[in-house]
Scaffold this active site. Structure first.
Site, short mmCIF file in Angstrom:
data_model
loop_
_atom_site.label_atom_id
_atom_site.label_comp_id
_atom_site.label_asym_id
_atom_site.label_seq_id
_atom_site.Cartn_x
_atom_site.Cartn_y
_atom_site.Cartn_z
CG HIS A 125 -2.03 -1.08 1.00
ND1 HIS A 125 -3.14 -0.88 0.23
CD2 HIS A 125 -2.09 -2.37 1.43
CE1 HIS A 125 -3.86 -1.99 0.21
NE2 HIS A 125 -3.24 -2.89 0.93
NE ARG A 180 -6.64 1.10 -3.44
CZ ARG A 180 -5.99 1.67 -4.46
NH1 ARG A 180 -5.98 3.00 -4.57
NH2 ARG A 180 -5.33 0.94 -5.34
NE ARG A 216 -11.47 -1.91 -2.59
CZ ARG A 216 -10.16 -2.07 -2.71
NH1 ARG A 216 -9.65 -2.87 -3.63
NH2 ARG A 216 -9.34 -1.41 -1.92
CG ASN A 269 -2.07 -5.23 -6.82
OD1 ASN A 269 -1.54 -5.25 -7.91
ND2 ASN A 269 -2.29 -4.12 -6.15
CG ASP A 270 -5.81 -9.30 -3.10
OD1 ASP A 270 -4.74 -9.57 -2.53
OD2 ASP A 270 -6.69 -8.59 -2.59
NE ARG A 314 -1.14 -7.06 -2.37
CZ ARG A 314 -2.15 -6.21 -2.51
NH1 ARG A 314 -3.40 -6.64 -2.48
NH2 ARG A 314 -1.92 -4.93 -2.69
CB CYS A 365 -9.18 -1.39 -10.50
SG CYS A 365 -9.61 -2.74 -9.39
#
Length: 544
Positions: free
Chosen positions: A188, A295, A331, A453-454, A464, A501
């Site tokens: 992050h 977010r 989200r 990413n996930d 990660r 995204c």
């Protein structure tokens, strides 16, 4: 000069003084003192510094959530000035010969117990407030702020790694760059660095000694090299490289306001990601065609308690208003895993990335979820809102989430509260399970957005956040790309649009592949919008 290397995160050159991020362990253990007046002065200094911090937080909150919800920081400032609080601490110090940390903690516990015992619900709520202000004072007494910006205008910040809740507390206007001994390119902090457009190097494996604090540093975000106390020759080379990077940014201004379309006519939407309302000016300035990922978890990470419906409404309204009718995909809360808020009281988990998080929290705590959905629906009349549910793995989860949304919309209508008649709903495809059943999921929603990413993490079975496995963490892995392509095909068969995204959306080496797969939208950091548009406009998909 000391040179260290790591993994580059954002291609830029940053030059400035080095500041270290210090974590302080708060200890309120009681010990007997011999000089109570010195201890009283320690308390008073810490109390004044805490009040100054709260003043800064109030100003920041004014920008992000509005005056009504920023008021909590003013209330906390007033509590620090309360005579009963101050006299209580000083009395414990002078009469019991207690150290300041223990005196603050004892006074806080006494006042909190008094508030809890009151009949008035509002006064009961002040118990949490007095504990919160006291924790702030105790932290200062235990060694001061994690980072003291007062002696610098801007800094390059060095740390081992930063949790999402820690990055939320930073004054980003004063950050020139990051140097992390740990961390990963998908962390992050890395996402924040891309949003800010600042040079960042992670996973250097080197802890920077305190002797270097305040020394000049250069971060080369292109090569992953950090120069500490650089010599004149190195500084000259880096300054020239910085000028070249600026010239390239100026060249990219040529595509501002132009369509994101290939030479053979294939159009793609280029949206921007936003972490909180403070990012909105950068998003607007980036020339993004919308927001593909807003977010909402910042509301939970910045607060010491669950954000209210009104607080959330103001934040969502601000995003929709700023984008002036362009689509804004918000989200729902993606709390859990590495994004922790203590007041959620989540049980410790051996593998939180695969535990109670995101939509799983929402569906198991429906009242909490409905508060967020009400705020979103109320804000929907101020722009073009799309709601996106994260961490979906089944059709049943989508139906449950949509049922709660429908319930909220019906209730708002009964209450006479305005809400858009139709709101786009979509899901994040970030697990192999979701990708593999994307044909069935596509029948339930209006769009997909791939969280790469996930998706990479779960497909490759690699955490990660585990930096020692960076060499194995390959977002270009054929399995990941096949899942993306499968998802795109299934979306189009069902007549819905599909976007990306995750960080992979800004990977220019994959732009052509994504367009050939039929990806309709790419949502990237604000600083990546123009480079990505430039890349799209250079492509001719008819040529092989």
């Amino acid at each position: 000069m000391l040179t260290i290397t790591g993994k580059p995160v954002y291609g830029a050159i940053s030059i400035g003084p080095l500041a270290l991020f210090h974590r302080n362990t708060i200890s309120t253990a009681a010990r007997t003192i011999t000089d109570p007046e010195t201890e009283v002065q320690r308390f008073q200094s810490a109390r004044e510094e805490a009040a100054a911090q709260l003043g800064q937080l109030y100003e920041k909150a004014l920008e992000t959530v509005g005056e009504e919800d920023a008021a909590i920081f003013e209330i906390h400032q007033m509590m620090l000035e309360d005579d009963e609080y101050i006299e209580g601490v000083e009395s414990h110090i002078r009469e019991e010969m207690l150290n300041a940390e223990a005196a603050v903690d004892r006074t806080a516990q006494e006042l909190a117990a008094m508030f809890r015992g009151m009949d008035d619900e509002y006064m009961q709520g002040r118990a949490a407030d007095v504990l919160d202000i006291s924790r702030r004072v105790e932290q200062i007494l235990s060694g001061g702020p994690a980072i003291d910006f007062s002696q610098y205008d801007q800094v390059i910040l060095a740390a081992d790694d930063l949790a999402p809740s820690e990055t939320m507390q930073l004054d980003t206007k004063k950050i020139l760059g990051f140097v992390l001994s740990g961390g990963s390119a998908s962390s992050h902090t890395a996402i924040l660095a891309r949003n800010l457009g600042i040079a960042t190097v992670v996973n250097t494996g080197t802890q920077i000694h305190t002797d270097l604090e305040g020394k000049m540093a250069v971060v080369d975000g292109f090569t992953g090299t950090v120069y500490l106390d650089p010599d004149e020759a190195t500084m000259a080379v880096m300054q020239e490289k910085q000028k070249q990077a600026q010239a390239e940014r100026e060249r990219l201004e040529n595509v501002r306001g132009k369509e994101s379309v290939t030479q053979d006519g294939q159009k793609v939407l280029i949206y921007a990601n936003a972490g909180n309302p403070a990012d909105l000016p950068r998003v607007v300035a980036s020339d993004a065609e919308g927001i593909g990922l807003f977010r909402s978890e910042f509301l939970y990470l910045e607060n010491d308690d669950y954000p209210t419906e009104d607080q959330q409404f103001e934040a969502y309204k601000k995003a929709l208003t700023a984008m002036e009718g362009k689509r804004v995909v918000i989200r729902t809360m993606d709390i859990g895993a590495d994004k922790k808020a203590d007041y959620f009281d989540l049980d410790p988990e051996e593998n939180p990335a695969m535990g109670l998080r995101a939509i799983r929290i929402c569906l198991t705590r429906p009242e909490l979820f409905k508060t967020q959905l009400r705020a979103l629906c109320r804000a929907s009349v101020y722009g073009r809102l799309a709601i996106m549910f994260p961490m979906i793995i089944s059709v049943e989860e989508v139906r449950m989430a949509k049922a709660l949304l429908a319930e909220v919309m019906t209730q708002l209508k009964k209450e006479g509260i305005p809400c858009a008649e139709q709101i786009e709903t979509g899901i994040m495809i970030e697990t192999p399970a979701a990708a593999l059943v994307s044909d069935a999921l596509a029948k339930e929603v209006d769009f997909f957005s791939l969280g790469t990413n996930d998706l990479t993490q779960y497909t490759l079975a690699i955490d990660r956040q585990q930096t020692k496995l960076d060499d194995f963490f390959d977002p270009h892995h054929p399995a990941v790309l096949r899942l993306i392509e499968m998802t795109a095909k299934n979306a189009h068969k069902a007549g819905i649009w599909v976007g990306i995204c995750g960080e992979l959306g800004a990977d220019l080496s994959l732009t052509e592949a994504f367009l050939r797969m039929g990806i309709d939208e790419l949502s990237v950091s604000a600083t990546s919008v123009l480079p990505l548009r430039d890349k799209v406009r250079s492509l001719n998909l008819r040529k092989r």
